[in-house]
Design a protein around this motif. Structure first.
Motif, short mmCIF file in Angstrom:
data_model
loop_
_atom_site.label_atom_id
_atom_site.label_comp_id
_atom_site.label_asym_id
_atom_site.label_seq_id
_atom_site.Cartn_x
_atom_site.Cartn_y
_atom_site.Cartn_z
N LEU A 1 0.84 -1.19 0.00
CA LEU A 1 0.00 0.00 0.00
C LEU A 1 0.88 1.25 0.00
CD1 LEU A 1 -0.19 1.53 3.04
CD2 LEU A 1 -1.52 -0.49 3.58
N GLU A 2 0.30 2.33 -0.51
CA GLU A 2 1.01 3.61 -0.58
C GLU A 2 -0.01 4.73 -0.43
OE1 GLU A 2 3.55 6.17 -3.90
OE2 GLU A 2 3.61 3.97 -3.96
N ILE A 3 0.32 5.69 0.43
CA ILE A 3 -0.59 6.79 0.72
C ILE A 3 -0.02 8.09 0.17
CG2 ILE A 3 -1.72 8.12 2.55
CD1 ILE A 3 -1.61 5.55 4.26
N GLN A 4 -0.85 8.84 -0.55
CA GLN A 4 -0.43 10.12 -1.11
C GLN A 4 -1.64 11.03 -1.24
OE1 GLN A 4 -0.05 9.49 -5.77
NE2 GLN A 4 0.96 7.81 -4.68
N ARG A 5 -1.39 12.28 -1.54
CA ARG A 5 -2.46 13.26 -1.75
C ARG A 5 -2.70 13.41 -3.25
NH1 ARG A 5 -3.24 16.47 3.15
NH2 ARG A 5 -1.69 15.79 4.67
N LYS A 6 -3.98 13.56 -3.60
CA LYS A 6 -4.35 13.77 -5.01
C LYS A 6 -5.40 14.86 -5.10
CE LYS A 6 -3.47 9.20 -7.05
NZ LYS A 6 -4.07 8.10 -7.87
N SER A 7 -5.39 15.56 -6.23
CA SER A 7 -6.41 16.56 -6.52
C SER A 7 -7.30 16.03 -7.63
CB SER A 7 -5.77 17.88 -6.96
OG SER A 7 -5.01 18.44 -5.92
N LEU A 8 -8.60 16.14 -7.43
CA LEU A 8 -9.57 15.76 -8.46
C LEU A 8 -10.13 17.05 -9.04
CD1 LEU A 8 -10.92 13.26 -9.75
CD2 LEU A 8 -12.78 13.53 -8.09
N ALA A 9 -9.75 17.34 -10.28
CA ALA A 9 -10.12 18.62 -10.89
C ALA A 9 -11.61 18.71 -11.18
CB ALA A 9 -9.31 18.84 -12.17
N ASN A 10 -12.22 17.61 -11.61
CA ASN A 10 -13.64 17.61 -11.97
C ASN A 10 -14.34 16.45 -11.25
OD1 ASN A 10 -13.47 19.74 -14.08
ND2 ASN A 10 -12.19 18.21 -15.11
#
Length: 309
Positions: free
Chosen positions: A138-147
């Motif tokens: 597993l790997e945890i990161q931050r993501k942005s969802l534009a739409n």
């Protein structure tokens, strides 16, 4: 040896000897602890007594065999240490709320007790750093969802006490049953689905009622008009997310054991250690087009720091 390493060693021993008689004294001896101290440590780290844990793991193995073979129910029970049909039936019904005969006839999705990865409670990884635990990564990161993403599917109300904590509650798996229904009925909306991505969403609107809403569906495109057949529309909103990616060798393991273990790590260890709280929903995104390894993601929306105090 750390205390948790001793318990992990005993859990491995149990898995390898489920078809045999397993005593607390034998387990304690394998890790060099007194039976008294071993039992206290086991209960603290596994949240079950030794014999209760052994029973639940045996029942989980029995379920695998009941669904995958033509063996008689009694023969399967005897293979995993149950002394009689009556003893086995009682344990099965107390744990899952149905008889073994009911299960073999209907094959409902059940929550079984998984072998825990105790080490995950004592390892804290940084964002973007993979963690290998047992048979998962597993790997945890931050993501942005534009739409926003739109999904079409089915939803149902689920009793929190019957599903939480993940991987520990036993009984009929209500979300799993909803997924079975969705995959049976989705043909009527197949023309507007992207079959590569599916999503399960848990949303707690009022915890005082002891319920949460669970949604199971597929990524939609060109949604127009009125939905028929009980299908509903859900939106994964645009914004900032914390995303836990999970990989496993097989899809079946991914959506059961791996999902349970990763959820416990994300919500029980990683988020609290980073002083983070999230909005009262989580989304499970399943990627059906993965070829080399099955993978999925858990998406949660962090609350602003000043809102989580």
């Amino acid at each position: 040896m750390h205390a948790w390493e001793a318990i992990e060693q005993s859990l491995t021993f149990i898995e390898e000897h489920l078809a045999e008689e397993i005593s607390t004294e034998t387990l304690a001896n394998t890790v060099g602890l007194s039976p008294f101290y071993f039992q206290r440590l086991f209960k603290r780290l596994v949240n079950k007594s030794v014999q209760e844990y052994v029973k639940l793991r045996r029942l989980a193995k029995v379920i695998e065999n009941l669904s995958d073979s033509e063996q008689r129910i009694l023969d399967v029970a005897l293979d995993y240490g149950f002394s009689s049909h009556a003893n086995f039936t009682r344990a099965f019904k107390e744990t899952y709320g149905i008889t073994p005969e009911d299960y073999r006839r209907d094959l409902p999705m059940l929550n079984t007790f998984d072998k825990p990865e105790v080490s995950m409670n004592y390892v804290l990884v940084d964002e973007g750093v993979p963690l290998v635990a047992g048979d998962i990564v597993l790997e945890i990161q931050r993501k942005s969802l534009a739409n926003p993403e739109i999904y079409l599917g089915l939803e149902t109300a689920v009793h929190i006490s019957e599903q939480i904590p993940a991987g520990e509650s036993t009984g009929v798996d209500a979300p799993g049953q909803l997924w079975k229904r969705y995959h049976t009925e989705k043909a009527s909306i197949a023309a507007i689905l992207d079959t590569r991505v599916e999503m399960g969403m848990s949303h707690t609107e009022d915890a005082t009622q002891g319920l949460f809403t669970y949604f199971a569906g597929g990524l939609a495109q060109n949604v127009q008009g009125q939905l028929q057949g009980g299908f509903v529309k859900k939106e994964l909103p645009a914004g900032e997310y914390i995303v836990c990616k999970i990989e496993a060798e097989k899809f079946e393991d991914l959506v059961t054991v791996a999902l349970d273990q990763a959820s416990k790590y994300l919500f029980g260890t990683w988020l609290p250690h980073h002083n983070l709280t999230t909005e009262p929903f989580s989304a499970e995104k399943y990627y059906r087009d993965a070829k080399d390894m099955a993978y999925m993601e858990i998406w949660v929306k962090p609350l602003p720091q000043d809102s989580s105090v």
